[in-house]
Design an enzyme around this catalytic site. Structure first.
Site, short mmCIF file in Angstrom:
data_model
loop_
_atom_site.label_atom_id
_atom_site.label_comp_id
_atom_site.label_asym_id
_atom_site.label_seq_id
_atom_site.Cartn_x
_atom_site.Cartn_y
_atom_site.Cartn_z
CG HIS A 62 -0.19 -44.77 8.68
ND1 HIS A 62 0.31 -46.02 8.98
CD2 HIS A 62 -0.28 -44.71 7.33
CE1 HIS A 62 0.52 -46.68 7.84
NE2 HIS A 62 0.17 -45.92 6.84
CG ASP B 87 -2.99 -41.56 1.85
OD1 ASP B 87 -2.60 -41.98 0.76
OD2 ASP B 87 -3.08 -42.26 2.87
#
Length: 435
Positions: free
Chosen positions: A311, A369
């Site tokens: 991320h 996700d």
């Protein structure tokens, strides 16, 4: 609390006698920042920061992230506590107003949202202008942007009451817009919202209900949907939020700003990442193929990407991933899905990647996700709806950030600078003299 200046940073331009003292600002938490606004006036230079990864574009009281240790807080409340104890509409109130509501405030707020769930009937005709195979995000960009043509009474961005009504309308109508985009794509009748259902229940009803029979919302699925919405409600100054703020800085109406955010969210590196995770798992195909796939990921000459890991901000385990992982198992158990190949593949991929020094050294941990795509697939959502559902959840964050921008006296129209590397000044050459 506003950022305070307690110290200064001195910048000296080598080869000159020029220097400037810049205030070092401290917020409630996080790294200090120094205010560079007078640097150009004092030194004649700008800063260079592609992607704005080291630049604070605003002062905000909404969301705090510490990516090094995996912290996400809304208005100071840890995401783990909100996920365990709150509801999505309560989180909406918190983001929009700064505090958790008391019972009377909660009831009034929920009533205000549910009163605005319906769309103007003429908006139905907008859907007929799209092809049946249009991506739901394409439809949402168009329909949300068009809301300003129907709700003229709340477009005065300088009026607090207009901003409040616009906030209600956007939070309330996005589920209807998204659900109708799905219904249109499969040729089923649009389902009108029901105000006797919760926010998550109503969305599932509009997506999966049909006029021919009664649809009963599964409480396990509605709870999972509510959790997904809470986890995606806001995430600080990400690409889509920054887009909303940049559009808002021009004085654009709130519907246009949120439409801009939806367009930004559509990208596979942002809101489309969970859809990309499922595509990646399908391409891997079997757990036996994981080692070869990871070898491709680690090959610097190969462009294979490990989707759902890592991320831009988190350098630790995404706190949202831990929460949604449990919900994923609950949903699969409720639906009787045992030994789901994609989930088994995902779990094995996570296990291998987290024990591989290559990914450990680079702090590539699973993000939200990684599991959200699996849980949404199990709930029956087609991959094309994943990002649309993300937009439904994130709208309240966008609106909160937009409101904060409008109320911030320091904000100006966004205008980034650049380093120009094109041709130096040159004279025009007539066509007849060009070789």
């Amino acid at each position: 609390m506003s950022a305070t200046a307690k110290r200064t940073v001195t910048v000296t331009l080598d080869g000159t006698n020029k220097s400037t003292s810049l205030p070092l600002l401290s917020g409630t938490a996080g790294a200090d920042v120094f205010d560079i606004r007078k640097m150009y006036g004092d030194l004649g230079i700008f800063t260079y920061d592609p992607g704005y990864g080291a630049t604070a574009s605003c002062e905000s009281k909404i969301t705090y992230i510490d990516g090094d240790v995996g912290i996400l807080e809304y208005r100071g409340y840890p995401i783990e506590q909100l996920a365990e104890n709150s509801t999505f509409l309560e989180v909406c109130y918190l983001l929009l107003n700064g505090e958790l509501p008391n019972p009377a405030q909660s009831a009034e707020f929920e009533l205000g949202v549910m009163r605005h769930t319906m769309l103007h009937e003429q908006i139905r005709s907008f859907y007929n202008g799209f092809r049946r195979d249009a991506h739901p995000m394409a439809i949402m960009c168009g329909v949300v942007g068009a809301l300003s043509a129907f709700y003229h009474d709340s477009l005065d961005i300088n009026d607090p009451e207009s901003r409040r009504i616009s906030a209600f309308r956007l939070v309330a109508k996005l589920p209807t817009i998204a659900a109708w985009a799905y219904k249109y794509s499969i040729g089923q009748p649009f389902m009108y919202p029901r105000n006797d259902l919760t926010y998550a229940e109503n969305f599932l009803y509009m997506v999966y209900g049909v006029p021919a029979e009664e649809y009963k919302v599964n409480p396990i699925l509605s709870k999972a949907m509510d959790l997904i919405m809470i986890l995606h409600a806001d995430h600080e100054q990400n690409a889509s939020t920054s887009t909303v703020r940049l559009a808002g800085s021009t004085g654009a109406n709130p519907f246009a700003c949120i439409a801009a955010g939806i367009a930004s969210l559509w990208g596979p590196s942002h809101g489309g990442a969970n859809e990309a995770v499922l595509k990646m798992l399908s391409e891997i195909g079997h757990v036996d193929n994981i080692p070869a796939f990871l070898a491709d990921v680690k090959d610097k000459d190969n462009h294979t990407k490990l989707m759902g890991f890592g991320h831009r901000v988190y350098k630790n385990y995404d706190p949202r991933a831990k929460l949604i992982q449990k919900a994923c198992h609950d949903v699969l158990a409720e639906l009787g899905i045992k030994g789901d190949p994609l989930l088994d593949l995902a779990m094995e991929l996570e296990k291998i990647a987290l024990s591989d020094p290559y990914f450990i050294d680079r702090k590539l941990y699973p993000n939200v996700d990684f599991y959200s795509g699996i849980i949404l697939k199990a709930m029956g959502f087609p991959t094309s709806m994943f990002t649309a559902l993300f937009a439904v959840s994130r709208t309240v964050g966008w609106v909160s950030q937009w409101q904060e921008l409008i109320e911030d006296p320091q904000q100006r129209i966004g205008r980034p600078r650049q380093i120009y590397t094109g041709p130096a000044t040159r004279d025009y050459v007539p066509m007849s003299k060009r070789g």
